[in-house]
Design a protein around this motif. Structure first.
Motif, PDB file in Angstrom:
ATOM      1  N   GLY A  95      47.930  65.000  34.481  1.00  0.00           N
ATOM      2  CA  GLY A  95      49.185  64.256  34.504  1.00  0.00           C
ATOM      3  C   GLY A  95      50.317  65.055  35.118  1.00  0.00           C
ATOM      4  N   HIS A  96      51.264  64.337  35.722  1.00  0.00           N
ATOM      5  CA  HIS A  96      52.462  64.957  36.285  1.00  0.00           C
ATOM      6  C   HIS A  96      53.662  64.063  36.010  1.00  0.00           C
ATOM      7  CE1 HIS A  96      49.246  67.028  38.439  1.00  0.00           C
ATOM      8  NE2 HIS A  96      50.101  68.030  38.519  1.00  0.00           N
ATOM      9  N   LEU A  97      54.753  64.703  35.652  1.00  0.00           N
ATOM     10  CA  LEU A  97      55.996  64.008  35.355  1.00  0.00           C
ATOM     11  C   LEU A  97      57.012  64.408  36.413  1.00  0.00           C
ATOM     12  CD1 LEU A  97      57.451  62.204  33.217  1.00  0.00           C
ATOM     13  CD2 LEU A  97      58.189  64.345  32.120  1.00  0.00           C
ATOM     14  N   PHE A  98      57.403  63.451  37.272  1.00  0.00           N
ATOM     15  CA  PHE A  98      58.255  63.700  38.430  1.00  0.00           C
ATOM     16  C   PHE A  98      59.714  63.369  38.142  1.00  0.00           C
ATOM     17  CE2 PHE A  98      54.110  63.171  40.287  1.00  0.00           C
ATOM     18  CZ  PHE A  98      54.112  63.861  41.488  1.00  0.00           C
ATOM     19  N   TYR A  99      60.615  64.291  38.512  1.00  0.00           N
ATOM     20  CA  TYR A  99      62.033  63.956  38.471  1.00  0.00           C
ATOM     21  C   TYR A  99      62.344  63.015  39.632  1.00  0.00           C
ATOM     22  CZ  TYR A  99      67.047  64.393  37.884  1.00  0.00           C
ATOM     23  OH  TYR A  99      68.379  64.109  37.676  1.00  0.00           O
ATOM     24  N   LYS A 100      63.378  62.204  39.462  1.00  0.00           N
ATOM     25  CA  LYS A 100      63.655  61.113  40.398  1.00  0.00           C
ATOM     26  C   LYS A 100      64.122  61.566  41.782  1.00  0.00           C
ATOM     27  CE  LYS A 100      68.447  60.599  38.844  1.00  0.00           C
ATOM     28  NZ  LYS A 100      69.476  59.673  38.336  1.00  0.00           N
ATOM     29  N   ASP A 101      64.765  62.736  41.895  1.00  0.00           N
ATOM     30  CA  ASP A 101      65.356  63.170  43.157  1.00  0.00           C
ATOM     31  C   ASP A 101      64.579  64.319  43.795  1.00  0.00           C
ATOM     32  OD1 ASP A 101      67.477  61.352  42.860  1.00  0.00           O
ATOM     33  OD2 ASP A 101      68.652  62.788  41.682  1.00  0.00           O
ATOM     34  N   GLU A 102      64.806  64.514  45.082  1.00  0.00           N
ATOM     35  CA  GLU A 102      64.247  65.655  45.798  1.00  0.00           C
ATOM     36  C   GLU A 102      65.346  66.687  46.031  1.00  0.00           C
ATOM     37  OE1 GLU A 102      62.160  64.684  49.351  1.00  0.00           O
ATOM     38  OE2 GLU A 102      60.872  63.184  48.393  1.00  0.00           O
ATOM     39  N   PHE A 103      64.939  67.967  46.149  1.00  0.00           N
ATOM     40  CA  PHE A 103      65.897  69.049  46.347  1.00  0.00           C
ATOM     41  C   PHE A 103      65.363  70.025  47.387  1.00  0.00           C
ATOM     42  CE2 PHE A 103      66.472  67.495  42.024  1.00  0.00           C
ATOM     43  CZ  PHE A 103      67.848  67.306  41.961  1.00  0.00           C
ATOM     44  N   SER A 104      66.291  70.819  47.954  1.00  0.00           N
ATOM     45  CA  SER A 104      65.916  71.775  48.988  1.00  0.00           C
ATOM     46  C   SER A 104      66.268  73.213  48.599  1.00  0.00           C
ATOM     47  CB  SER A 104      66.600  71.426  50.315  1.00  0.00           C
ATOM     48  OG  SER A 104      66.317  72.386  51.303  1.00  0.00           O
ATOM     49  N   HIS A 105      67.557  73.497  48.432  1.00  0.00           N
ATOM     50  CA  HIS A 105      68.037  74.835  48.076  1.00  0.00           C
ATOM     51  C   HIS A 105      68.595  74.785  46.660  1.00  0.00           C
ATOM     52  CE1 HIS A 105      67.701  75.274  52.393  1.00  0.00           C
ATOM     53  NE2 HIS A 105      68.058  76.551  52.331  1.00  0.00           N
ATOM     54  N   TYR A 106      68.014  75.547  45.761  1.00  0.00           N
ATOM     55  CA  TYR A 106      68.443  75.438  44.366  1.00  0.00           C
ATOM     56  C   TYR A 106      67.890  76.578  43.512  1.00  0.00           C
ATOM     57  CZ  TYR A 106      63.732  73.432  43.882  1.00  0.00           C
ATOM     58  OH  TYR A 106      62.369  73.224  43.907  1.00  0.00           O
ATOM     59  N   ARG A 107      68.426  76.670  42.309  1.00  0.00           N
ATOM     60  CA  ARG A 107      67.853  77.503  41.260  1.00  0.00           C
ATOM     61  C   ARG A 107      67.407  76.563  40.147  1.00  0.00           C
ATOM     62  NH1 ARG A 107      72.926  81.137  40.312  1.00  0.00           N
ATOM     63  NH2 ARG A 107      71.971  81.457  38.251  1.00  0.00           N
ATOM     64  N   LEU A 108      66.197  76.742  39.695  1.00  0.00           N
ATOM     65  CA  LEU A 108      65.636  75.929  38.622  1.00  0.00           C
ATOM     66  C   LEU A 108      65.394  76.826  37.424  1.00  0.00           C
ATOM     67  CD1 LEU A 108      64.435  73.135  37.778  1.00  0.00           C
ATOM     68  CD2 LEU A 108      62.212  74.024  38.539  1.00  0.00           C
ATOM     69  N   ARG A 109      65.971  76.469  36.280  1.00  0.00           N
ATOM     70  CA  ARG A 109      65.826  77.260  35.063  1.00  0.00           C
ATOM     71  C   ARG A 109      65.117  76.414  33.998  1.00  0.00           C
ATOM     72  NH1 ARG A 109      71.297  78.837  33.121  1.00  0.00           N
ATOM     73  NH2 ARG A 109      71.233  80.305  34.863  1.00  0.00           N
ATOM     74  N   VAL A 110      64.099  76.991  33.378  1.00  0.00           N
ATOM     75  CA  VAL A 110      63.269  76.258  32.424  1.00  0.00           C
ATOM     76  C   VAL A 110      63.009  77.129  31.190  1.00  0.00           C
ATOM     77  CG1 VAL A 110      60.979  75.242  32.044  1.00  0.00           C
ATOM     78  CG2 VAL A 110      62.152  74.904  34.239  1.00  0.00           C
ATOM     79  N   GLU A 111      63.049  76.496  30.027  1.00  0.00           N
ATOM     80  CA  GLU A 111      62.634  77.153  28.788  1.00  0.00           C
ATOM     81  C   GLU A 111      61.430  76.393  28.245  1.00  0.00           C
ATOM     82  OE1 GLU A 111      65.876  77.480  26.043  1.00  0.00           O
ATOM     83  OE2 GLU A 111      67.171  78.513  27.494  1.00  0.00           O
TER      84      GLU A 111
END
Length: 276
Positions: A95-111
């Motif tokens: 399974g995969h859960l997709f966020y609605k938007d696409e991004f190019s240059h960013y920082r992604l932070r996850v806990e």
């Protein structure tokens, strides 16, 4: 007259001291306000709002887009949870859960943290395993029986209690990367992170600069970097996803998280767009 002069001088010194103290306090307040303003100007987007999955799309192998097979992805107690309590056993339904938007240059932070037991029959390699699928294909373009979106996977792993098992590795479903100037065709490359055992929360971050340099961090420490994420021409979906201009470098795409047979919790998924 002399007494009055001393009193006047004493009063003057006292007033200067008070004024200096007030000025210092004002400067301190200004610094605090400046720091707060800087933090505010870093407009982190909360991809997970702690309440629902309205901004996300679910895709499971063998099922149409939007079907949350066995209620695997859910929000409980403010956490985004991947759960298998409604499964009898593993049957290959990734399974995969997709966020609605696409991004190019960013920082992604996850806990994140791994919890509980792996579902019965789950593959050994998927024990305490999840992933951040970045620069991925749109969910709508995945075929019904497709296991993984073509993407660059920032792999999240937990320790097995015995062996060293780094997290924030990179895996490449349908893609390749360049490391130290060499095009790598290996599926997974390990990071320099330590092993995280048990059910502890781990904070990770990815700095993504389009089709250029990517950097992985664990608890604030850089653990690997690479560049030029690109479509793999050996992959069965290569022709389908190759853009009309023939440029196979991936400069943007979707973000998704996985359900690969082990229960996982996410309490923060946030993104900061950075300058190109």
């Amino acid at each position: 007259m002399r007494t009055n002069h001393l009193l006047t001088k004493t009063l003057f010194v006292a007033l200067v001291a008070v004024a200096t103290a007030c000025g210092s306090k004002s400067n301190s307040q200004q610094n605090d306000e400046k720091s707060a303003q800087t933090a505010t100007e870093e407009n982190w987007i909360q991809l997970f709002n702690g309440e629902d999955l309205n901004d996300w799309q679910v895709k499971f192998t063998g099922y149409e887009l939007g079907e949350n097979f066995n209620n695997t992805f859910r929000v409980e107690d403010g956490l985004l949870r991947v759960r298998y309590d409604e499964w009898d056993e593993w049957g290959g339904q990734f399974g995969h859960l997709f966020y609605k938007d696409e991004f190019s240059h960013y920082r992604l932070r996850v806990e994140y943290r791994f919890v509980d037991d792996q579902v019965a029959g789950g593959p050994g390699w998927a024990f305490r395993n999840n992933g951040l699928m970045l620069h991925g294909q749109p969910a709508e373009t995945m075929e019904v029986d497709q296991d993984f979106p073509v993407s660059v996977e920032v792999q999240l792993l937990g320790g097995d209690g015995t062996d060293e098992r780094s997290t924030m590795n990179v895996c490449t479903p349908g893609t390749n990367i360049v490391l130290d100037g060499v095009l790598l065709e290996d599926h997974c490359i390990t990071s320099d992170s330590e092993t995280y055992y048990g059910d502890q929360w781990v904070t990770v971050e990815v700095e993504v600069r389009g089709g250029e340099v990517w950097r992985h961090f664990v608890e604030g420490e850089e653990v690997m970097s690479y560049e030029q994420p690109q479509l793999d021409q050996r992959d069965q979906y290569y022709e389908k996803l190759l853009p009309e201009d023939g440029n196979k470098i991936l400069s943007k795409g979707t973000i998704s998280i996985q359900a690969e047979s082990h229960p996982t919790d996410f309490r923060k998924i946030e993104l900061l767009v950075i300058e190109e």
